[in-house]
Design a protein around this motif. Sequence first.
Motif, PDB file in Angstrom:
ATOM      1  N   GLU A  45       0.835  -1.204   0.000  1.00  0.00           N
ATOM      2  CA  GLU A  45       0.000   0.000   0.000  1.00  0.00           C
ATOM      3  C   GLU A  45       0.868   1.252   0.000  1.00  0.00           C
ATOM      4  N   LEU A  46       0.274   2.315  -0.512  1.00  0.00           N
ATOM      5  CA  LEU A  46       0.943   3.608  -0.530  1.00  0.00           C
ATOM      6  C   LEU A  46       1.080   4.152   0.889  1.00  0.00           C
ATOM      7  N   VAL A  47       2.258   4.702   1.179  1.00  0.00           N
ATOM      8  CA  VAL A  47       2.455   5.433   2.429  1.00  0.00           C
ATOM      9  C   VAL A  47       2.488   6.933   2.141  1.00  0.00           C
ATOM     10  N   ALA A  48       3.388   7.333   1.249  1.00  0.00           N
ATOM     11  CA  ALA A  48       3.525   8.749   0.926  1.00  0.00           C
ATOM     12  C   ALA A  48       4.319   8.909  -0.352  1.00  0.00           C
ATOM     13  N   THR A  49       4.026   9.994  -1.071  1.00  0.00           N
ATOM     14  CA  THR A  49       4.800  10.333  -2.258  1.00  0.00           C
ATOM     15  C   THR A  49       5.157  11.808  -2.228  1.00  0.00           C
ATOM     16  N   ILE A  50       6.189  12.152  -2.985  1.00  0.00           N
ATOM     17  CA  ILE A  50       6.628  13.538  -3.074  1.00  0.00           C
ATOM     18  C   ILE A  50       7.143  13.797  -4.473  1.00  0.00           C
ATOM     19  N   THR A  51       6.737  14.930  -5.044  1.00  0.00           N
ATOM     20  CA  THR A  51       7.214  15.302  -6.363  1.00  0.00           C
ATOM     21  C   THR A  51       8.506  16.103  -6.247  1.00  0.00           C
ATOM     22  N   SER A  52       9.104  16.381  -7.392  1.00  0.00           N
ATOM     23  CA  SER A  52      10.374  17.102  -7.391  1.00  0.00           C
ATOM     24  C   SER A  52      10.214  18.536  -6.888  1.00  0.00           C
ATOM     25  N   ASP A  53       9.013  19.085  -6.987  1.00  0.00           N
ATOM     26  CA  ASP A  53       8.799  20.454  -6.491  1.00  0.00           C
ATOM     27  C   ASP A  53       8.248  20.456  -5.066  1.00  0.00           C
ATOM     28  N   GLY A  54       8.190  19.266  -4.446  1.00  0.00           N
ATOM     29  CA  GLY A  54       7.847  19.196  -3.031  1.00  0.00           C
ATOM     30  C   GLY A  54       6.392  18.931  -2.701  1.00  0.00           C
ATOM     31  N   SER A  55       5.568  18.688  -3.674  1.00  0.00           N
ATOM     32  CA  SER A  55       4.174  18.360  -3.382  1.00  0.00           C
ATOM     33  C   SER A  55       4.090  16.955  -2.800  1.00  0.00           C
ATOM     34  N   THR A  56       3.318  16.826  -1.734  1.00  0.00           N
ATOM     35  CA  THR A  56       3.259  15.551  -1.018  1.00  0.00           C
ATOM     36  C   THR A  56       1.848  14.970  -0.996  1.00  0.00           C
ATOM     37  N   ASN A  57       1.816  13.668  -0.792  1.00  0.00           N
ATOM     38  CA  ASN A  57       0.555  12.944  -0.688  1.00  0.00           C
ATOM     39  C   ASN A  57       0.760  11.850   0.351  1.00  0.00           C
ATOM     40  N   TYR A  58      -0.192  11.691   1.270  1.00  0.00           N
ATOM     41  CA  TYR A  58      -0.057  10.720   2.343  1.00  0.00           C
ATOM     42  C   TYR A  58      -1.281   9.806   2.416  1.00  0.00           C
ATOM     43  N   ALA A  59      -1.049   8.583   2.847  1.00  0.00           N
ATOM     44  CA  ALA A  59      -2.157   7.721   3.203  1.00  0.00           C
ATOM     45  C   ALA A  59      -2.817   8.281   4.462  1.00  0.00           C
ATOM     46  N   ASP A  60      -4.125   8.126   4.557  1.00  0.00           N
ATOM     47  CA  ASP A  60      -4.841   8.661   5.719  1.00  0.00           C
ATOM     48  C   ASP A  60      -4.288   8.088   7.025  1.00  0.00           C
ATOM     49  N   SER A  61      -3.846   6.851   6.987  1.00  0.00           N
ATOM     50  CA  SER A  61      -3.398   6.176   8.213  1.00  0.00           C
ATOM     51  C   SER A  61      -2.110   6.759   8.785  1.00  0.00           C
ATOM     52  N   VAL A  62      -1.368   7.533   8.000  1.00  0.00           N
ATOM     53  CA  VAL A  62      -0.093   8.070   8.485  1.00  0.00           C
ATOM     54  C   VAL A  62      -0.086   9.600   8.557  1.00  0.00           C
ATOM     55  N   LYS A  63      -1.137  10.230   8.099  1.00  0.00           N
ATOM     56  CA  LYS A  63      -1.181  11.697   8.122  1.00  0.00           C
ATOM     57  C   LYS A  63      -1.007  12.206   9.541  1.00  0.00           C
ATOM     58  N   GLY A  64      -0.152  13.214   9.669  1.00  0.00           N
ATOM     59  CA  GLY A  64       0.101  13.803  10.978  1.00  0.00           C
ATOM     60  C   GLY A  64       1.175  13.087  11.772  1.00  0.00           C
ATOM     61  N   ARG A  65       1.584  11.899  11.314  1.00  0.00           N
ATOM     62  CA  ARG A  65       2.622  11.140  12.036  1.00  0.00           C
ATOM     63  C   ARG A  65       3.889  10.978  11.192  1.00  0.00           C
ATOM     64  N   PHE A  66       3.725  10.817   9.886  1.00  0.00           N
ATOM     65  CA  PHE A  66       4.861  10.594   8.987  1.00  0.00           C
ATOM     66  C   PHE A  66       5.084  11.843   8.137  1.00  0.00           C
ATOM     67  N   THR A  67       6.343  12.094   7.803  1.00  0.00           N
ATOM     68  CA  THR A  67       6.707  13.200   6.928  1.00  0.00           C
ATOM     69  C   THR A  67       7.668  12.703   5.865  1.00  0.00           C
ATOM     70  N   ILE A  68       7.305  12.928   4.619  1.00  0.00           N
ATOM     71  CA  ILE A  68       8.181  12.569   3.510  1.00  0.00           C
ATOM     72  C   ILE A  68       8.915  13.820   3.043  1.00  0.00           C
ATOM     73  N   SER A  69      10.180  13.668   2.692  1.00  0.00           N
ATOM     74  CA  SER A  69      10.968  14.777   2.176  1.00  0.00           C
ATOM     75  C   SER A  69      11.989  14.215   1.194  1.00  0.00           C
ATOM     76  N   ARG A  70      12.633  15.110   0.481  1.00  0.00           N
ATOM     77  CA  ARG A  70      13.625  14.660  -0.484  1.00  0.00           C
ATOM     78  C   ARG A  70      14.722  15.691  -0.634  1.00  0.00           C
TER      79      ARG A  70
END
Length: 120
Positions: A45-70
């Motif tokens: 299952e998806l956890v989180a994604t991030i584009t090259s310009d920093g746009s992020t997307n999170y699974a509802d189950s991890v929102k507020g707890r996980f942070t994706i960065s690059r």
Amino acid sequence: VQLQASGGGLVQAGGSLTLSCAAYGSIFSLDPMGWYRQAPGKQRELVATITSDGSTNYADSVKGRFTISRDNAKKTVYLQMNSLKPEDTAVYYCNAEYQGWGTVNSYNYWGQGTLVTVSS
């Protein structure tokens, strides 16, 4: 192209871990990059994604707890995981949509996976 993930391990509930995934090879772009997970007996299952310009997307189950960065210069994506729960236990896989130099084609790549175990 190779995606090399690291940072998994055993942690108690409520604890934190940071995963890293570095890309190696001749790379024009990696867009997006992301993390997926697969728990025993369940589908990936998806956890989180991030584009090259920093746009992020999170699974509802991890929102507020996980942070994706690059870090685009290092071709590395990170997943900071806080307030971990036993249900977060899974093999975590990094993923990237790769484009090489001089081509418009893109290809999807997976890293080897890193195990995260959260004890109660």
